[in-house]
Design a protein around this motif. Structure first.
Motif, PDB file in Angstrom:
ATOM      1  N   LEU A 157       0.934  -1.413   0.078  1.00  0.00           N
ATOM      2  CA  LEU A 157       0.341  -0.286  -0.331  1.00  0.00           C
ATOM      3  C   LEU A 157       1.216   1.197  -0.243  1.00  0.00           C
ATOM      4  CD1 LEU A 157      -2.893   1.106   0.186  1.00  0.00           C
ATOM      5  CD2 LEU A 157      -2.799   1.327   2.797  1.00  0.00           C
ATOM      6  N   MET A 158       1.669   1.338   0.739  1.00  0.00           N
ATOM      7  CA  MET A 158       3.219   2.340   0.969  1.00  0.00           C
ATOM      8  C   MET A 158       3.789   2.471  -0.193  1.00  0.00           C
ATOM      9  SD  MET A 158       3.869   2.139   4.653  1.00  0.00           S
ATOM     10  CE  MET A 158       6.272   1.915   4.032  1.00  0.00           C
ATOM     11  N   THR A 159       4.031   1.715  -1.112  1.00  0.00           N
ATOM     12  CA  THR A 159       4.742   1.444  -2.735  1.00  0.00           C
ATOM     13  C   THR A 159       3.275   2.525  -4.007  1.00  0.00           C
ATOM     14  OG1 THR A 159       5.150  -0.506  -2.115  1.00  0.00           O
ATOM     15  CG2 THR A 159       5.386   0.028  -4.246  1.00  0.00           C
ATOM     16  N   LEU A 160       2.353   1.314  -3.405  1.00  0.00           N
ATOM     17  CA  LEU A 160       1.059   2.370  -3.970  1.00  0.00           C
ATOM     18  C   LEU A 160       1.209   4.058  -4.298  1.00  0.00           C
ATOM     19  CD1 LEU A 160      -1.710   2.222  -6.414  1.00  0.00           C
ATOM     20  CD2 LEU A 160      -2.603   1.243  -3.947  1.00  0.00           C
ATOM     21  N   ILE A 161       1.092   4.383  -2.339  1.00  0.00           N
ATOM     22  CA  ILE A 161       0.678   5.749  -2.356  1.00  0.00           C
ATOM     23  C   ILE A 161       2.105   6.162  -3.223  1.00  0.00           C
ATOM     24  CG2 ILE A 161       0.767   6.952  -0.953  1.00  0.00           C
ATOM     25  CD1 ILE A 161      -0.093   5.117   1.574  1.00  0.00           C
TER      26      ILE A 161
ATOM     27  N   LEU B 254       1.862   5.452   7.582  1.00  0.00           N
ATOM     28  CA  LEU B 254       1.227   4.375   6.971  1.00  0.00           C
ATOM     29  C   LEU B 254       3.247   3.593   8.304  1.00  0.00           C
ATOM     30  CD1 LEU B 254      -0.068   3.520   4.429  1.00  0.00           C
ATOM     31  CD2 LEU B 254      -0.549   3.091   6.515  1.00  0.00           C
ATOM     32  N   HIS B 255       4.430   4.261   7.579  1.00  0.00           N
ATOM     33  CA  HIS B 255       5.632   3.471   8.303  1.00  0.00           C
ATOM     34  C   HIS B 255       5.950   3.746   9.819  1.00  0.00           C
ATOM     35  CE1 HIS B 255       9.849   2.558   5.346  1.00  0.00           C
ATOM     36  NE2 HIS B 255       8.976   1.968   6.791  1.00  0.00           N
ATOM     37  N   THR B 256       5.182   4.825  10.410  1.00  0.00           N
ATOM     38  CA  THR B 256       5.596   4.734  11.676  1.00  0.00           C
ATOM     39  C   THR B 256       5.317   3.535  12.394  1.00  0.00           C
ATOM     40  OG1 THR B 256       6.287   6.752  11.043  1.00  0.00           O
ATOM     41  CG2 THR B 256       5.505   6.652  13.094  1.00  0.00           C
ATOM     42  N   ASN B 257       3.310   3.362  11.624  1.00  0.00           N
ATOM     43  CA  ASN B 257       2.912   2.318  12.071  1.00  0.00           C
ATOM     44  C   ASN B 257       3.667   1.074  12.376  1.00  0.00           C
ATOM     45  OD1 ASN B 257       0.325   1.176  13.537  1.00  0.00           O
ATOM     46  ND2 ASN B 257       0.302   0.597  11.518  1.00  0.00           N
ATOM     47  N   GLU B 258       4.430   0.824  10.973  1.00  0.00           N
ATOM     48  CA  GLU B 258       4.846  -0.234  10.696  1.00  0.00           C
ATOM     49  C   GLU B 258       6.365  -0.484  12.142  1.00  0.00           C
ATOM     50  OE1 GLU B 258       3.922  -1.948   8.185  1.00  0.00           O
ATOM     51  OE2 GLU B 258       5.993  -3.428   8.431  1.00  0.00           O
ATOM     52  N   TRP B 259       6.496   0.573  12.348  1.00  0.00           N
ATOM     53  CA  TRP B 259       8.281   0.999  13.389  1.00  0.00           C
ATOM     54  C   TRP B 259       7.425   0.598  14.576  1.00  0.00           C
ATOM     55  CZ3 TRP B 259      12.559   4.355  13.009  1.00  0.00           C
ATOM     56  CH2 TRP B 259      13.198   4.241  11.906  1.00  0.00           C
ATOM     57  N   MET B 260       6.370   1.079  14.851  1.00  0.00           N
ATOM     58  CA  MET B 260       6.204   0.723  15.815  1.00  0.00           C
ATOM     59  C   MET B 260       5.593  -0.646  16.425  1.00  0.00           C
ATOM     60  SD  MET B 260       6.586   3.944  17.255  1.00  0.00           S
ATOM     61  CE  MET B 260       5.924   4.208  18.756  1.00  0.00           C
ATOM     62  N   GLY B 261       4.969  -1.422  15.586  1.00  0.00           N
ATOM     63  CA  GLY B 261       4.579  -2.038  15.429  1.00  0.00           C
ATOM     64  C   GLY B 261       5.921  -3.460  15.577  1.00  0.00           C
ATOM     65  N   LEU B 262       6.857  -2.970  14.948  1.00  0.00           N
ATOM     66  CA  LEU B 262       8.547  -3.636  14.913  1.00  0.00           C
ATOM     67  C   LEU B 262       8.374  -3.723  15.931  1.00  0.00           C
ATOM     68  CD1 LEU B 262       9.314  -3.804  11.801  1.00  0.00           C
ATOM     69  CD2 LEU B 262       8.958  -5.465  12.891  1.00  0.00           C
ATOM     70  N   ILE B 263       8.861  -2.314  17.031  1.00  0.00           N
ATOM     71  CA  ILE B 263       9.688  -2.376  18.225  1.00  0.00           C
ATOM     72  C   ILE B 263       8.671  -2.668  19.352  1.00  0.00           C
ATOM     73  CG2 ILE B 263       9.765  -0.277  19.606  1.00  0.00           C
ATOM     74  CD1 ILE B 263      10.021   1.336  17.875  1.00  0.00           C
TER      75      ILE B 263
ATOM     76  N   LEU C  82      17.840   1.565   7.018  1.00  0.00           N
ATOM     77  CA  LEU C  82      17.767   2.217   5.647  1.00  0.00           C
ATOM     78  C   LEU C  82      16.243   2.974   5.355  1.00  0.00           C
ATOM     79  CD1 LEU C  82      18.972  -1.048   3.805  1.00  0.00           C
ATOM     80  CD2 LEU C  82      18.999   0.931   2.629  1.00  0.00           C
ATOM     81  N   THR C  83      15.559   2.172   6.624  1.00  0.00           N
ATOM     82  CA  THR C  83      14.191   2.426   5.291  1.00  0.00           C
ATOM     83  C   THR C  83      13.973   4.154   7.178  1.00  0.00           C
ATOM     84  OG1 THR C  83      13.189   1.679   8.136  1.00  0.00           O
ATOM     85  CG2 THR C  83      12.894   0.561   5.833  1.00  0.00           C
TER      86      THR C  83
ATOM     87  N   VAL D  18      12.018  11.017   3.064  1.00  0.00           N
ATOM     88  CA  VAL D  18      10.366  11.431   2.384  1.00  0.00           C
ATOM     89  C   VAL D  18       9.688  13.049   3.108  1.00  0.00           C
ATOM     90  CG1 VAL D  18       7.801  10.466   2.668  1.00  0.00           C
ATOM     91  CG2 VAL D  18       9.998   8.973   1.333  1.00  0.00           C
ATOM     92  N   ALA D  19       9.987  12.980   4.464  1.00  0.00           N
ATOM     93  CA  ALA D  19       9.826  13.889   5.573  1.00  0.00           C
ATOM     94  C   ALA D  19      10.554  14.747   4.621  1.00  0.00           C
ATOM     95  CB  ALA D  19       9.709  13.817   6.863  1.00  0.00           C
ATOM     96  N   SER D  20      11.498  15.183   4.577  1.00  0.00           N
ATOM     97  CA  SER D  20      11.939  16.987   4.098  1.00  0.00           C
ATOM     98  C   SER D  20      11.870  17.222   2.450  1.00  0.00           C
ATOM     99  CB  SER D  20      13.511  16.647   3.918  1.00  0.00           C
ATOM    100  OG  SER D  20      14.359  15.220   3.983  1.00  0.00           O
ATOM    101  N   GLY D  21      11.093  16.107   2.239  1.00  0.00           N
ATOM    102  CA  GLY D  21      10.439  16.254   0.753  1.00  0.00           C
ATOM    103  C   GLY D  21       9.166  17.083   0.853  1.00  0.00           C
ATOM    104  N   VAL D  22       8.263  16.570   2.057  1.00  0.00           N
ATOM    105  CA  VAL D  22       8.013  17.374   2.193  1.00  0.00           C
ATOM    106  C   VAL D  22       7.187  18.267   2.679  1.00  0.00           C
ATOM    107  CG1 VAL D  22       5.127  16.879   4.122  1.00  0.00           C
ATOM    108  CG2 VAL D  22       6.213  14.687   2.370  1.00  0.00           C
ATOM    109  N   ILE D  23       8.603  18.625   3.243  1.00  0.00           N
ATOM    110  CA  ILE D  23       8.815  20.375   3.807  1.00  0.00           C
ATOM    111  C   ILE D  23       9.396  21.054   2.587  1.00  0.00           C
ATOM    112  CG2 ILE D  23      10.099  21.304   5.085  1.00  0.00           C
ATOM    113  CD1 ILE D  23      10.518  18.699   7.210  1.00  0.00           C
TER     114      ILE D  23
END
Lengths: 209, 102
Positions: free
Chosen positions: A73-77, A117-126, A149-150, A157-162
């Motif tokens: 889904l993240m790739t699609l976005i 979505l990726h932060t959610n993924e990170w929290m799950g792994l942590i 890497l991620t 991505v974050a600096s791209g949004v800014i």
């Protein structure tokens, strides 16, 4: 863009003049930055492959649901936000400011969605106990390579949004023209391109069998 | 997109079809991960081929490089590929590390 450059380039016999690449210095600068940034990411990805080869039984923790599905889904976005970005570049070339800003905001929305979505993924792994130095599945380097890497990609991505926000507000006040939008697009597509390598190498090759 | 700037870059329809191709390639990758029929090494090879095609599509059409002057393409692409190839010089060491492990 081409007509602007043709006005600036003096007529010359060797089709290069003082603009050997027929692009502005800002765009050339972005291309050179992206070249160096691609070296950073390829070094990290090759380093990851190196430690993965050097360790037997590398963990394959990702279930099809939810991890792989979420990453897809993240790739699609990210791919869709690239499409809205090129639409924004085309709109700015037509001189349509409001459409440019609308497309850039859509692109930013895609970037924010990716980060959420990726932060959610990170929290799950942590929560599952993955740390930089240990994880529940064996080879401790897994966490370090995954988060480095991620994490670096998410920072991009974050600096791209800014960056997009700054340029969009500049388009609104007519400080920035089509060239700025196009250069922002180059950066955004590069972030997308890097994910096209991180997604298969980190997720799909670590899918649980 | 009007005809007057057709030479200046890809039209919207082309960009949308590039996006569709990228989605199809991604779907193939995910489907292969779902099937799990290949060994990791073979899977890596297939995924890298597909990813390089995707990267090429993004660079050529989204990043517009196909429509730039040849001198720019020749300055950027071979330099990047050479440096990435040089990074692989260290790679055989990883197999040695594997054998050195007790």
């Amino acid at each position: 863009m081409a007509d602007v450059n043709q006005q600036m380039i003096p007529v010359s016999g060797w089709d290069g003049g003082v603009f050997p690449y027929s692009i502005g210095h800002k765009k050339l600068g972005m291309w050179l930055f992206l070249l160096s940034d691609s070296m950073t990411f390829s070094a990290l990805l090759i380093g990851y492959s190196y430690v993965r080869v050097a360790n037997v039984n590398w963990p394959k923790p990702f279930h099809l649901w939810p991890s792989i599905a979420m990453a897809t889904l993240m790739t699609l976005i990210l791919l869709s936000s690239s499409l809205t970005m090129v639409m924004g570049v085309a709109a700015s070339r037509r001189g349509d400011h409001s459409a440019t800003i609308r497309y850039m905001l859509l692109t930013m929305l895609g970037g924010v969605g990716f980060i959420v979505l990726h932060t959610n993924e990170w929290m799950g792994l942590i929560r599952e106990g993955v740390r930089l130095w240990e994880n529940p599945w064996g080879v401790p380097l897994f966490g370090a390579t995954f988060f480095a890497l991620t994490g670096l990609h998410m920072l991009h991505v974050a600096s791209g949004v800014i960056y997009l926000g700054v340029i969009a507000s500049g388009v609104r006040s007519q400080r920035f023209g089509p060239e700025h939008v196009e250069i922002t697009g180059l950066y955004w597509h590069f972030v997308d391109l890097v994910w096209m390598f991180i997604f298969p190498m980190l997720y799909l090759l670590s899918a649980r069998q | 997109m009007s005809h007057e700037n057709a030479h200046d870059g890809p039209g919207n329809r082309l960009l949308v079809s590039v996006w569709v191709y990228l989605l199809i390639l991604t779907a193939i990758e995910v489907f292969l991960a779902y099937l799990q029929v290949f060994r990791t090494e073979v899977m890596l090879l297939i995924l890298m081929i597909l990813s390089v095609i995707k990267a090429g599509l993004i660079i050529a059409y989204f990043m517009h490089l196909r429509f730039e002057k040849l001198s720019l393409i020749l300055s950027i692409i071979p330099a990047g590929m050479l440096v990435i190839a040089l990074l692989f010089a260290f790679f055989p060491d990883s197999y040695r590390v594997l054998e050195l492990r007790p």
